[in-house]
Design a protein around this motif. Structure first.
Motif, short mmCIF file in Angstrom:
data_model
loop_
_atom_site.label_atom_id
_atom_site.label_comp_id
_atom_site.label_asym_id
_atom_site.label_seq_id
_atom_site.Cartn_x
_atom_site.Cartn_y
_atom_site.Cartn_z
N TYR A 294 35.08 -40.02 30.91
CA TYR A 294 36.38 -40.31 30.31
C TYR A 294 36.59 -41.81 30.33
O TYR A 294 36.56 -42.44 31.40
N LYS A 303 36.36 -39.12 25.35
CA LYS A 303 35.46 -38.30 26.17
C LYS A 303 34.06 -38.33 25.56
O LYS A 303 33.89 -38.10 24.36
N GLN A 317 35.91 -36.00 22.22
CA GLN A 317 37.35 -35.80 22.08
C GLN A 317 38.05 -37.14 22.19
O GLN A 317 37.52 -38.09 22.78
N LYS A 318 39.25 -37.20 21.62
CA LYS A 318 40.04 -38.42 21.68
C LYS A 318 41.50 -38.05 21.84
O LYS A 318 42.00 -37.15 21.16
N TRP A 319 42.18 -38.74 22.75
CA TRP A 319 43.60 -38.53 22.98
C TRP A 319 44.33 -39.87 22.89
O TRP A 319 43.76 -40.92 23.20
#
Length: 436
Positions: A294, A303, A317-319
């Motif tokens: 992360y 991620k 993934q992306k936040w």
């Protein structure tokens, strides 16, 4: 004649009032140069928790608890063993001891004021061994498996945990500072030193656990994120970035554990969305959970699979990152990752499912935060300590400590130990079932 005097006096007073065509105002209290009001935060409403017991200890001691309910603290330079649940004194050991202890497998270890290392049986309170010569700069020794590690200037000394016998001494000639053992893995000890050159930076050493022989070293390499399948993953200590350039990158060296050969360099790049001056999180921060890496930038959390690295590869993934000016800290817990804000002292979190930001509202500045299980424990600078539910973020209890500073909060079973450093008090409180 009296009337004339009074009339003259009144006339004189009238002249004094009218000066330069204006009226002199009556005297008032001084007005502030600056006046600004800001609403106080809402008080935390949680049940006041009554302590199970309290005890005095030497301020700033590094206390430790065992997994079977014994707390080791220091008072007057002596090692004191207390029952975690009752506060009852079980035994006292030694004198003129440095205020720090380490525990492993039924034995507590510490260092005397003269630098001798000692070991005590936690059940009987009897000393098992003590080194004959002062060998340590440490307050608290480090212990991994069957070996105790202490430092002396720029040397690391390995002691056999069962006997105190010195196994080896490894000296790092490149460093003027004492180092420290970061971890052990597969017969290799990984140590970190600060070294000086054009800039002071960090150096990673790999040492053979049996012989103390240095296997390899790498300058500008941090303590390992992980050691997996014979490979060491270590973040490169970057030189300062150009403040005018929004491009940033974080590099991870993948090192052969036995030979020190850098097998691969993983580069993760991004562009800052903010404008100069950039916040301290602009260099990025990482945590590793298994093979899941992360990476937190100034605006996002990305991620990656560290075992399947591809140059310029897209994240799995992306936040959105809502906690500006903060860095990743600790490890993942209950499907959440955590951030520390180095300006406010606050810990926030993010749910990996959905990316929802979570926070634990305080009514004064937090100075110590610890997370165990489903409990989040925060000591505030106003002497108030709160416990929160990790899942719901709701406050669960409050304790009045009277301290502005705290040591690490300790937990053994369902008992929490608050270390109030300003007052030199240990405060034991029960942990609600919902927080276990």
């Amino acid at each position: 004649m009296l009337k004339l005097i009074r009339t003259g006096t009144i006339a004189a007073m009238a002249v004094a009032v009218f000066i330069s065509g204006g009226i002199v105002p009556a005297a008032y209290a001084a007005a502030p140069v600056v006046s600004f009001s800001f609403p106080a935060s809402e008080p935390i409403k949680a049940p006041l928790q009554k302590p199970l017991w309290t005890a005095s200890y030497d301020k700033n001691a590094n206390n430790v608890v065992t997994d079977d309910g014994i707390l080791f603290t220091f008072s007057g330079g002596k090692l004191i063993a207390l029952d975690v649940n009752t506060g009852k004194k079980l035994f006292t050991y030694g004198n003129k001891l440095r205020p720090g202890a380490a525990y492993l497998k039924g034995v507590v270890y510490g260092v005397t004021e003269s630098g001798q290392v000692y070991a005590v049986n936690v059940k009987t309170g009897k000393g098992l061994w003590q080194t004959s010569a002062g060998v340590s700069n440490d307050i608290t020794p480090s212990i991994f498996s069957d070996t105790l590690y202490v430092t002396k200037d720029n040397a690391i000394i390995a002691l056999e945990a069962s006997t105190g016998k010195q196994r080896w001494k490894s000296i790092e000639e490149n460093s003027d500072f004492s180092g420290g053992v970061a971890r052990e893995s597969d017969g290799i000890v990984y140590a970190i030193y600060m070294v000086q050159g054009a800039l002071t930076t960090v150096q990673l050493d790999a040492i053979d656990k049996k012989t103390g022989k240095k296997l390899w070293e790498h300058i500008r390499q941090n303590a390992p994120l992980a050691v997996q399948n014979g490979l060491v993953y270590s973040v490169v200590d970057e030189y300062p970035f150009d403040d005018a350039d929004p491009k940033r990158e974080l590099n991870i060296s993948v090192i052969d554990a036995k030979t020190g050969t850098i097998k691969e360099k993983q580069t993760y790049s991004w562009k800052l969305v903010s404008t100069p001056p950039y916040s301290r999180d602009s260099a990025g921060s990482v945590i590793l959970d298994g093979k899941d890496l992360y990476l937190a930038t100034d605006s996002a959390v990305l991620k990656y699979d560290i075992a399947a690295y591809e140059k310029d590869g897209k994240p799995l993934q992306k936040w959105t990152k809502y906690s500006a000016g903060s860095s990743l800290i600790g490890s993942m817990q209950a499907g959440r990752i955590f951030f520390a804000n180095h300006s406010t002292g606050r810990i926030t979190g993010m749910k990996l499912v959905g990316g929802q930001s979570i926070s634990f509202l305080t009514d004064n500045q937090p100075v110590q935060t610890d997370i165990y299980g489903n409990g989040v424990y925060i000591g505030q600078s106003d002497g108030v300590f709160h416990g929160y539910n990790l899942q719901t973020t709701a406050p669960a209890f409050t304790v009045n400590t009277g301290s502005r500073n705290y040591g690490q909060t300790l937990r053994s079973g369902n008992t929490l130990i608050i270390q109030a450093r300003d007052t030199g008090k240990l405060i034991a409180v029960p942990v609600p079932k919902a927080l276990l």
